[in-house]
Design a protein around this motif. Structure first.
Motif, PDB file in Angstrom:
ATOM      1  N   LEU A  25       0.807  -1.228  -0.048  1.00 58.81           N
ATOM      2  CA  LEU A  25       0.077  -0.217  -0.052  1.00 58.81           C
ATOM      3  C   LEU A  25       0.903   1.188  -0.160  1.00 58.81           C
ATOM      4  O   LEU A  25       0.199   2.282   0.202  1.00 58.81           O
ATOM      5  N   GLU A  26       2.064   1.242  -0.347  1.00 58.36           N
ATOM      6  CA  GLU A  26       2.939   2.497  -0.520  1.00 58.36           C
ATOM      7  C   GLU A  26       2.686   3.158  -1.918  1.00 58.36           C
ATOM      8  O   GLU A  26       2.703   2.269  -2.814  1.00 58.36           O
ATOM      9  N   ASP A  27       2.575   4.356  -1.863  1.00 54.53           N
ATOM     10  CA  ASP A  27       2.332   5.087  -2.957  1.00 54.53           C
ATOM     11  C   ASP A  27       3.399   4.935  -3.992  1.00 54.53           C
ATOM     12  O   ASP A  27       4.718   5.080  -3.672  1.00 54.53           O
ATOM     13  N   ARG A  28       3.179   4.721  -5.262  1.00 53.74           N
ATOM     14  CA  ARG A  28       4.182   4.555  -6.132  1.00 53.74           C
ATOM     15  C   ARG A  28       3.448   4.534  -7.553  1.00 53.74           C
ATOM     16  O   ARG A  28       2.306   4.280  -7.959  1.00 53.74           O
ATOM     17  N   VAL A  32      -2.223   6.268  -5.343  1.00 56.61           N
ATOM     18  CA  VAL A  32      -2.243   6.568  -4.075  1.00 56.61           C
ATOM     19  C   VAL A  32      -3.126   5.510  -3.280  1.00 56.61           C
ATOM     20  O   VAL A  32      -4.177   5.168  -3.726  1.00 56.61           O
ATOM     21  N   TYR A  33      -2.669   5.283  -2.170  1.00 56.03           N
ATOM     22  CA  TYR A  33      -3.635   4.297  -1.381  1.00 56.03           C
ATOM     23  C   TYR A  33      -3.986   5.126   0.037  1.00 56.03           C
ATOM     24  O   TYR A  33      -3.263   5.883   0.409  1.00 56.03           O
ATOM     25  N   ALA A  34      -4.990   4.386   0.698  1.00 60.02           N
ATOM     26  CA  ALA A  34      -5.475   4.771   1.883  1.00 60.02           C
ATOM     27  C   ALA A  34      -4.245   4.724   3.289  1.00 60.02           C
ATOM     28  O   ALA A  34      -3.613   3.705   2.874  1.00 60.02           O
ATOM     29  N   LYS A  35      -4.228   5.591   3.762  1.00 61.04           N
ATOM     30  CA  LYS A  35      -3.265   5.561   5.114  1.00 61.04           C
ATOM     31  C   LYS A  35      -4.147   5.803   6.375  1.00 61.04           C
ATOM     32  O   LYS A  35      -4.813   6.542   6.418  1.00 61.04           O
ATOM     33  N   ALA A  36      -3.394   5.004   7.576  1.00 64.10           N
ATOM     34  CA  ALA A  36      -4.108   5.260   8.721  1.00 64.10           C
ATOM     35  C   ALA A  36      -4.279   6.464   9.316  1.00 64.10           C
ATOM     36  O   ALA A  36      -5.104   6.999  10.051  1.00 64.10           O
ATOM     37  N   CYS A 225      -8.294   1.543   6.983  1.00 59.85           N
ATOM     38  CA  CYS A 225      -6.886   1.368   7.148  1.00 59.85           C
ATOM     39  C   CYS A 225      -6.259   0.160   6.354  1.00 59.85           C
ATOM     40  O   CYS A 225      -5.186   0.028   5.855  1.00 59.85           O
ATOM     41  N   VAL A 226      -7.091  -0.863   6.068  1.00 56.58           N
ATOM     42  CA  VAL A 226      -6.764  -2.201   5.148  1.00 56.58           C
ATOM     43  C   VAL A 226      -7.204  -2.231   3.735  1.00 56.58           C
ATOM     44  O   VAL A 226      -7.189  -3.050   3.326  1.00 56.58           O
TER      45      VAL A 226
END
Length: 382
Positions: A25-28, A32-36, A225-226
């Motif tokens: 789930l790291e942005d690359r 973009v991905y959800a972060k806690a 989060c997940v």
């Protein structure tokens, strides 16, 4: 210690299928991905909602209530009595006959005077129709706008039409701006409801409402989060699809528009049953409980997420029983639809008590303001 506890709590094996983890789930590559840590944004949004609500109730809901003919209820104020007030606040609002007799000895008041004091004191704590109307109009406005916004955000998404699509590529699901704001606004709103629960109208399902708000906040936060984003947006849309009908029915009920209230309530009941007792358990929960295990082995996050969904479903069944009971009574006896959780009992009882007090005033003379009378002629002033 806290660092070790945090590391244990966020272990990949707890929240992800085997072979997947936070690194996925790291942005690359522009994705973009959800972060806690994004969830902290919901706190200031909740505060903003509380401020907007106060402005809305004063500038929009109150004039609307006047237009509907809803006015502030004038309550007969209870005369000050430290002994009775202390008992009311610290013991119970509904004293037994034995307790009333004891209070009569302590205050020198008659039994009738004490009973009337407690009735009038309970009336003072009951929310007025205007307060309930303003609360209902605020929720109606949010739920309607949230449903329209959620539908606009999902109308072109494949998982709205094929629920299996919500798991395609999981957990590497790109976060869209519309999903981000849909989540933050919904989470902020439910956070504001939890903050304002002490001042809102309390009904018989108060505890169930608290459980619902907490479960909803946990569900939204965990799914964020997940990266259960797609499932989360569908769940929020299903829940928003019927709530604005209920709040509008309440508004018409408080305004005394019986027919409008009854028929809107029937529409709400039908949509609630279809979405909460059919679509939610047999489509959404099926696709979160049955379908994922065909792709990977069950893990803690899988059970936790579905456990929250089952908690919501139990609450749906609880509320559905009340809704169906009211709908049947209306359809078979053409009775007025009232909120069984508390509104009917509070309104009717309040009116009866006020009428009883007025009759007592006409029969026995005015109640003396200020401290209770402590002499042998107290019955003359009741």
């Amino acid at each position: 210690m806290l660092s070790g506890l945090s590391d244990w709590f966020w272990r990949e094996r707890l929240w992800f299928p085997e072979g997947l983890g936070w690194a996925d789930l790291e942005d690359r590559d522009g994705r973009v991905y959800a972060k806690a840590h994004d969830l902290w944004v919901a706190l200031p949004i909740a505060v903003v909602f509380l401020i907007i609500r106060q402005i809305f109730e004063r500038t929009v809901a109150t004039p609307l209530a006047s237009l509907f003919g809803v006015k502030e209820t004038v309550r007969l104020k209870v005369p000050h009595n430290p002994t009775l007030e202390s008992y009311y606040c610290n013991m119970t609002k509904n004293p037994t006959q034995t307790s009333i007799a004891s209070l009569c000895k302590q205050t020198g008041c008659s039994e009738r005077h004490v009973q009337r004091w407690f009735r009038r004191r309970r009336n003072q704590d009951r929310p007025s129709l205007l307060k309930r109307f303003r609360e209902a109009s605020w929720r109606f406005t949010f739920y309607l706008l949230a449903f329209i916004a959620g539908l606009a955000a999902l109308i072109d998404k494949p998982w709205l039409y094929d629920l299996k699509e919500m798991w395609q590529g999981f957990p590497v699901l790109t976060l869209l701006p519309s999903q981000y704001w849909y989540y933050m606004i919904e989470l902020g709103f439910y956070g504001s409801l939890l903050f304002s629960v002490a001042s809102d109208v309390k009904r018989k399902d108060f505890k169930e409402q608290i459980v619902h708000h907490v479960a909803t906040i946990l569900l939204i936060s965990f799914s964020w989060c997940v990266n259960y984003i797609r499932a989360g947006t569908l769940i929020m849309l299903v829940h928003d699809s019927s709530d604005y009908f209920l709040e509008s029915a309440k508004m018409f009920n408080y305004a005394g528009w019986r027919n409008a209230c009854n028929y809107i309530f029937i529409v709400f009941a039908a949509i609630f049953i279809i979405t909460r007792l059919v679509i939610f358990p047999f489509w959404i929960i099926y696709c979160t409980w049955v379908y994922p295990v065909t792709m990977y082995e069950p893990f803690f996050g899988y059970y936790f997420f579905n456990g929250l969904l089952m908690t919501l479903q139990c609450l749906h069944i609880f509320w559905a029983v009340l809704i169906i009971r009211m709908a049947i009574r209306f359809l078979t006896h053409n009775e007025k639809v009232d909120d069984e959780r508390s509104d009917k009992d509070e309104t009717d009882e309040s009116e009866e008590e006020e009428e009883c007090d007025k009759k007592d005033l006409k029969k026995n003379g005015p109640v003396q303001n200020g401290h209770a009378v402590h002499n042998n002629n107290h019955s003359k002033t009741e």
